[in-house]
Design a protein around this motif. Structure first.
Motif, PDB file in Angstrom:
ATOM      1  N   PHE A 142       0.829  -1.208   0.000  1.00 46.91           N
ATOM      2  CA  PHE A 142       0.000   0.000   0.000  1.00 46.91           C
ATOM      3  C   PHE A 142       0.868   1.264   0.000  1.00 46.91           C
ATOM      4  N   PRO A 143       1.677   1.460  -1.035  1.00 44.37           N
ATOM      5  CA  PRO A 143       2.611   2.601  -1.028  1.00 44.37           C
ATOM      6  C   PRO A 143       1.923   3.956  -0.922  1.00 44.37           C
ATOM      7  N   MET A 144       0.766   4.126  -1.525  1.00 42.75           N
ATOM      8  CA  MET A 144       0.085   5.424  -1.473  1.00 42.75           C
ATOM      9  C   MET A 144      -0.435   5.722  -0.068  1.00 42.75           C
ATOM     10  N   VAL A 145      -0.899   4.710   0.631  1.00 43.34           N
ATOM     11  CA  VAL A 145      -1.376   4.900   2.004  1.00 43.34           C
ATOM     12  C   VAL A 145      -0.215   5.316   2.909  1.00 43.34           C
ATOM     13  N   MET A 146       0.950   4.740   2.662  1.00 41.54           N
ATOM     14  CA  MET A 146       2.109   5.036   3.503  1.00 41.54           C
ATOM     15  C   MET A 146       2.596   6.477   3.319  1.00 41.54           C
ATOM     16  N   LYS A 147       2.160   7.137   2.257  1.00 43.34           N
ATOM     17  CA  LYS A 147       2.535   8.526   2.013  1.00 43.34           C
ATOM     18  C   LYS A 147       1.443   9.499   2.457  1.00 43.34           C
ATOM     19  N   HIS A 148       0.322   8.980   2.926  1.00 40.09           N
ATOM     20  CA  HIS A 148      -0.814   9.827   3.268  1.00 40.09           C
ATOM     21  C   HIS A 148      -0.490  10.691   4.485  1.00 40.09           C
ATOM     22  N   PRO A 149      -0.834  11.977   4.433  1.00 33.83           N
ATOM     23  CA  PRO A 149      -0.506  12.874   5.544  1.00 33.83           C
ATOM     24  C   PRO A 149      -1.201  12.528   6.863  1.00 33.83           C
ATOM     25  N   LEU A 150      -2.284  11.776   6.824  1.00 38.82           N
ATOM     26  CA  LEU A 150      -2.988  11.413   8.060  1.00 38.82           C
ATOM     27  C   LEU A 150      -2.546  10.069   8.640  1.00 38.82           C
ATOM     28  N   LEU A 151      -1.517   9.473   8.052  1.00 31.33           N
ATOM     29  CA  LEU A 151      -1.061   8.168   8.531  1.00 31.33           C
ATOM     30  C   LEU A 151      -0.691   8.230  10.013  1.00 31.33           C
ATOM     31  N   GLY A 152      -0.033   9.283  10.428  1.00 35.29           N
ATOM     32  CA  GLY A 152       0.350   9.418  11.831  1.00 35.29           C
ATOM     33  C   GLY A 152      -0.838   9.429  12.768  1.00 35.29           C
ATOM     34  N   ALA A 153      -1.945   9.963  12.319  1.00 31.77           N
ATOM     35  CA  ALA A 153      -3.155  10.007  13.148  1.00 31.77           C
ATOM     36  C   ALA A 153      -3.769   8.622  13.329  1.00 31.77           C
ATOM     37  N   ALA A 154      -3.391   7.684  12.482  1.00 26.67           N
ATOM     38  CA  ALA A 154      -3.952   6.330  12.542  1.00 26.67           C
ATOM     39  C   ALA A 154      -3.146   5.403  13.455  1.00 26.67           C
ATOM     40  N   ARG A 155      -2.118   5.906  14.110  1.00 26.58           N
ATOM     41  CA  ARG A 155      -1.238   5.050  14.912  1.00 26.58           C
ATOM     42  C   ARG A 155      -1.966   4.294  16.025  1.00 26.58           C
ATOM     43  N   THR A 156      -3.061   4.847  16.559  1.00 34.14           N
ATOM     44  CA  THR A 156      -3.770   4.177  17.657  1.00 34.14           C
ATOM     45  C   THR A 156      -4.884   3.256  17.172  1.00 34.14           C
ATOM     46  N   VAL A 157      -5.116   3.231  15.871  1.00 37.58           N
ATOM     47  CA  VAL A 157      -6.136   2.347  15.300  1.00 37.58           C
ATOM     48  C   VAL A 157      -5.622   0.911  15.370  1.00 37.58           C
ATOM     49  N   THR A 158      -6.502  -0.012  15.756  1.00 34.45           N
ATOM     50  CA  THR A 158      -6.092  -1.423  15.801  1.00 34.45           C
ATOM     51  C   THR A 158      -6.182  -2.036  14.407  1.00 34.45           C
TER      52      THR A 158
END
Length: 75
Positions: A32-48
């Protein structure tokens, strides 16, 4: 040769934990290379992982999700 499996904690492992592990991060980057570049990826760190799978099922084929989970377990 012994195969060590990543403990996905019954899919309760967080996105942050997956990203902090170089092997699982590489799996996600490759699939998922495009997801890994998404600016909101950091906000998803607590998602299981379980929550992520529930969300992804609306957008990704079940086979892709299943293959990714298998690859993450081997990461």
């Amino acid at each position: 040769m012994e195969v060590i499996l990543l403990n996905l904690k019954n899919n309760q492992i967080t996105v942050g934990e997956l990203l902090d592990n170089p092997a699982s991060r590489a799996v996600l980057q490759r699939r998922f290379p495009m997801v890994m570049k998404h600016p909101l990826l950091g906000a998803a760190r607590t998602v299981t992982l379980e929550q992520l799978i529930a969300f992804a099922q609306a957008y990704l084929p079940q086979g892709l999700i299943r293959e990714t989970l298998q690859e993450l377990r081997r990461a």
